[in-house]
Design a protein around this motif. Structure first.
Motif, PDB file in Angstrom:
ATOM      1  N   ASN A  55      -0.717 -15.904 -74.679  1.00  0.00           N
ATOM      2  CA  ASN A  55      -0.686 -15.525 -76.088  1.00  0.00           C
ATOM      3  C   ASN A  55       0.585 -16.036 -76.750  1.00  0.00           C
ATOM      4  OD1 ASN A  55      -3.139 -14.081 -75.927  1.00  0.00           O
ATOM      5  ND2 ASN A  55      -2.070 -12.257 -75.163  1.00  0.00           N
ATOM      6  N   ASN A  56       0.468 -16.416 -78.026  1.00  0.00           N
ATOM      7  CA  ASN A  56       1.639 -16.850 -78.778  1.00  0.00           C
ATOM      8  C   ASN A  56       2.560 -15.663 -79.045  1.00  0.00           C
ATOM      9  OD1 ASN A  56      -0.627 -18.976 -80.311  1.00  0.00           O
ATOM     10  ND2 ASN A  56       1.172 -19.762 -79.284  1.00  0.00           N
ATOM     11  N   THR A  57       3.845 -15.939 -79.055  1.00  0.00           N
ATOM     12  CA  THR A  57       4.855 -14.921 -79.334  1.00  0.00           C
ATOM     13  C   THR A  57       5.312 -15.062 -80.780  1.00  0.00           C
ATOM     14  OG1 THR A  57       5.622 -15.029 -77.036  1.00  0.00           O
ATOM     15  CG2 THR A  57       7.087 -13.991 -78.639  1.00  0.00           C
ATOM     16  N   PRO A  58       5.332 -13.987 -81.568  1.00  0.00           N
ATOM     17  CA  PRO A  58       5.798 -14.084 -82.964  1.00  0.00           C
ATOM     18  C   PRO A  58       7.197 -14.684 -83.038  1.00  0.00           C
ATOM     19  CG  PRO A  58       4.785 -11.948 -82.563  1.00  0.00           C
ATOM     20  CD  PRO A  58       4.904 -12.621 -81.218  1.00  0.00           C
ATOM     21  N   LEU A  59       7.406 -15.570 -84.014  1.00  0.00           N
ATOM     22  CA  LEU A  59       8.689 -16.260 -84.114  1.00  0.00           C
ATOM     23  C   LEU A  59       9.848 -15.294 -84.350  1.00  0.00           C
ATOM     24  CD1 LEU A  59       7.818 -19.506 -86.121  1.00  0.00           C
ATOM     25  CD2 LEU A  59       8.072 -19.205 -83.657  1.00  0.00           C
ATOM     26  N   HIS A  60       9.609 -14.214 -85.078  1.00  0.00           N
ATOM     27  CA  HIS A  60      10.719 -13.298 -85.325  1.00  0.00           C
ATOM     28  C   HIS A  60      11.151 -12.586 -84.034  1.00  0.00           C
ATOM     29  CE1 HIS A  60       7.303 -10.477 -85.825  1.00  0.00           C
ATOM     30  NE2 HIS A  60       8.158  -9.538 -85.468  1.00  0.00           N
ATOM     31  N   HIS A  61      10.200 -12.409 -83.105  1.00  0.00           N
ATOM     32  CA  HIS A  61      10.570 -11.839 -81.808  1.00  0.00           C
ATOM     33  C   HIS A  61      11.417 -12.833 -81.011  1.00  0.00           C
ATOM     34  CE1 HIS A  61       6.968  -8.807 -81.745  1.00  0.00           C
ATOM     35  NE2 HIS A  61       7.924  -8.479 -82.600  1.00  0.00           N
ATOM     36  N   ILE A  62      11.020 -14.114 -81.064  1.00  0.00           N
ATOM     37  CA  ILE A  62      11.770 -15.157 -80.359  1.00  0.00           C
ATOM     38  C   ILE A  62      13.179 -15.259 -80.924  1.00  0.00           C
ATOM     39  CG2 ILE A  62      11.896 -17.642 -79.922  1.00  0.00           C
ATOM     40  CD1 ILE A  62       8.838 -17.662 -79.859  1.00  0.00           C
ATOM     41  N   LYS A  63      13.283 -15.228 -82.249  1.00  0.00           N
ATOM     42  CA  LYS A  63      14.586 -15.314 -82.914  1.00  0.00           C
ATOM     43  C   LYS A  63      15.488 -14.143 -82.501  1.00  0.00           C
ATOM     44  CE  LYS A  63      16.600 -14.845 -87.547  1.00  0.00           C
ATOM     45  NZ  LYS A  63      17.174 -13.501 -87.297  1.00  0.00           N
ATOM     46  N   GLU A  64      14.961 -12.931 -82.552  1.00  0.00           N
ATOM     47  CA  GLU A  64      15.758 -11.756 -82.195  1.00  0.00           C
ATOM     48  C   GLU A  64      16.219 -11.823 -80.742  1.00  0.00           C
ATOM     49  OE1 GLU A  64      13.231  -8.483 -83.106  1.00  0.00           O
ATOM     50  OE2 GLU A  64      13.421  -8.733 -85.288  1.00  0.00           O
ATOM     51  N   LEU A  65      15.344 -12.264 -79.849  1.00  0.00           N
ATOM     52  CA  LEU A  65      15.678 -12.369 -78.436  1.00  0.00           C
ATOM     53  C   LEU A  65      16.777 -13.400 -78.201  1.00  0.00           C
ATOM     54  CD1 LEU A  65      15.153 -11.864 -75.393  1.00  0.00           C
ATOM     55  CD2 LEU A  65      13.305 -13.567 -75.544  1.00  0.00           C
ATOM     56  N   ALA A  66      16.584 -14.599 -78.755  1.00  0.00           N
ATOM     57  CA  ALA A  66      17.547 -15.688 -78.543  1.00  0.00           C
ATOM     58  C   ALA A  66      18.906 -15.345 -79.128  1.00  0.00           C
ATOM     59  CB  ALA A  66      17.012 -16.982 -79.159  1.00  0.00           C
ATOM     60  N   GLU A  67      18.925 -14.783 -80.330  1.00  0.00           N
ATOM     61  CA  GLU A  67      20.197 -14.489 -80.972  1.00  0.00           C
ATOM     62  C   GLU A  67      20.900 -13.308 -80.321  1.00  0.00           C
ATOM     63  OE1 GLU A  67      19.816 -14.437 -85.212  1.00  0.00           O
ATOM     64  OE2 GLU A  67      19.112 -16.512 -85.270  1.00  0.00           O
ATOM     65  N   TYR A  68      20.137 -12.365 -79.792  1.00  0.00           N
ATOM     66  CA  TYR A  68      20.758 -11.253 -79.052  1.00  0.00           C
ATOM     67  C   TYR A  68      21.508 -11.797 -77.836  1.00  0.00           C
ATOM     68  CZ  TYR A  68      21.288  -7.259 -75.957  1.00  0.00           C
ATOM     69  OH  TYR A  68      21.818  -6.313 -75.123  1.00  0.00           O
ATOM     70  N   ILE A  69      20.884 -12.726 -77.127  1.00  0.00           N
ATOM     71  CA  ILE A  69      21.513 -13.322 -75.949  1.00  0.00           C
ATOM     72  C   ILE A  69      22.756 -14.114 -76.360  1.00  0.00           C
ATOM     73  CG2 ILE A  69      21.208 -14.997 -74.077  1.00  0.00           C
ATOM     74  CD1 ILE A  69      18.177 -14.228 -74.181  1.00  0.00           C
TER      75      ILE A  69
END
Length: 265
Positions: free
Chosen positions: A3-17
């Motif tokens: 399944n595709n992952t919502p871009l805002h979830h990807i953004k939050e994950l990457a920037e948190y790291i």
């Protein structure tokens, strides 16, 4: 099926790291080491692949192809590693690798889904290397010019292309990016608020542009600078009153390839 992952979830994950580290140049190798990921910088032949994440024997391994320029701490190598970290950190990708659903070398049948997954990993890499909160602080300090892109490249240790992409996504000034090979446009990307969406000749680089002159004059013209162009030279559907509308174009040529960044004052 992944399944595709919502871009805002990807953004939050990457920037948190990324924001766990104080330095502006995101330490991608340290992130990989912290996750106990095995990294291999080896020669896997030019033109094969840039990076590959493999799950075997209950461990993740990331291979980076130095024959394609993916060396440790180079701009290309950093982006490729950040992309592969996306496959590891994005839940759907990681689970897909563990279950064997996400193959390192996809079949033609799965190409459409593979491309979608790769775009998600690219977006993760962009957000990891240039987190929005940091990037915007530097973007808003100066009026837009190509020099701003060059400065940001150095500050974040990313390529001009990756930096321009990120600026088009979250910058404070609308731009268009055009990439061509042998006079044929391969892709373009523009900010949401850029005034034009369609190129004059669709696929053929317009002759009366900086990029067009590079391809039509035996690739010898010195065009490593910003020059003025007109709306009617680059874009389709230009209204009569806007035929003299001025833009700026900075073209970056390399052999039979060229990338142009276009913007308006």
């Amino acid at each position: 099926m992944i399944n595709n992952t919502p871009l805002h979830h990807i953004k939050e994950l990457a920037e948190y790291i990324a924001l766990q580290y104080e330095e502006k140049i995101t330490p991608v190798n340290r992130i990989a080491n912290h996750e106990e990921l095995e990294l291999f910088y080896d020669a896997y032949d030019k033109g094969t692949f840039d990076g590959m994440t493999v799950y075997t024997d209950n461990r993740f391994y990331i291979h980076l192809n130095t024959d394609n320029g993916n060396r440790e701490d180079t701009e290309r190598g950093r982006f490729t590693l950040a992309h592969e970290l996306g496959h590891y950190f994005i839940d759907a990708h990681r689970i897909g690798l563990k279950k064997g659903i996400l193959e390192p070398h996809p079949s033609i049948i799965n190409r459409k889904q593979f491309n979608s997954i790769e775009r998600e990993a690219d977006y993760f890499a962009s957000c990891l290397l240039m987190p929005e909160s940091r990037f915007k602080q530097d973007v808003f300090k100066k009026k837009f010019s190509f020099q701003l892109i060059d400065n940001l490249c150095t500050q974040y240790k990313v390529s001009r292309t990756a930096c321009a992409f990120r600026f088009a996504q979250i910058g404070n000034h609308p731009i268009m990016i055009v990439y061509a090979e042998c006079g044929i446009v391969k892709w373009k990307l523009e900010s949401d608020d850029f005034p034009y969406k369609w190129l004059l000749n669709d696929k053929n680089v317009p002759a009366n542009t900086v990029m067009g002159e590079y391809f039509t004059q035996s690739n010898t013209r010195d065009i490593y600078k910003t020059e003025q162009v007109w709306a009617m030279d680059w874009f389709n559907y230009v209204k009569d009153r806007d035929t003299g509308r001025a833009f700026y174009e900075h073209c970056i040529p390399y052999k039979d390839k060229a990338l142009s960044i276009i913007w308006e004052d």
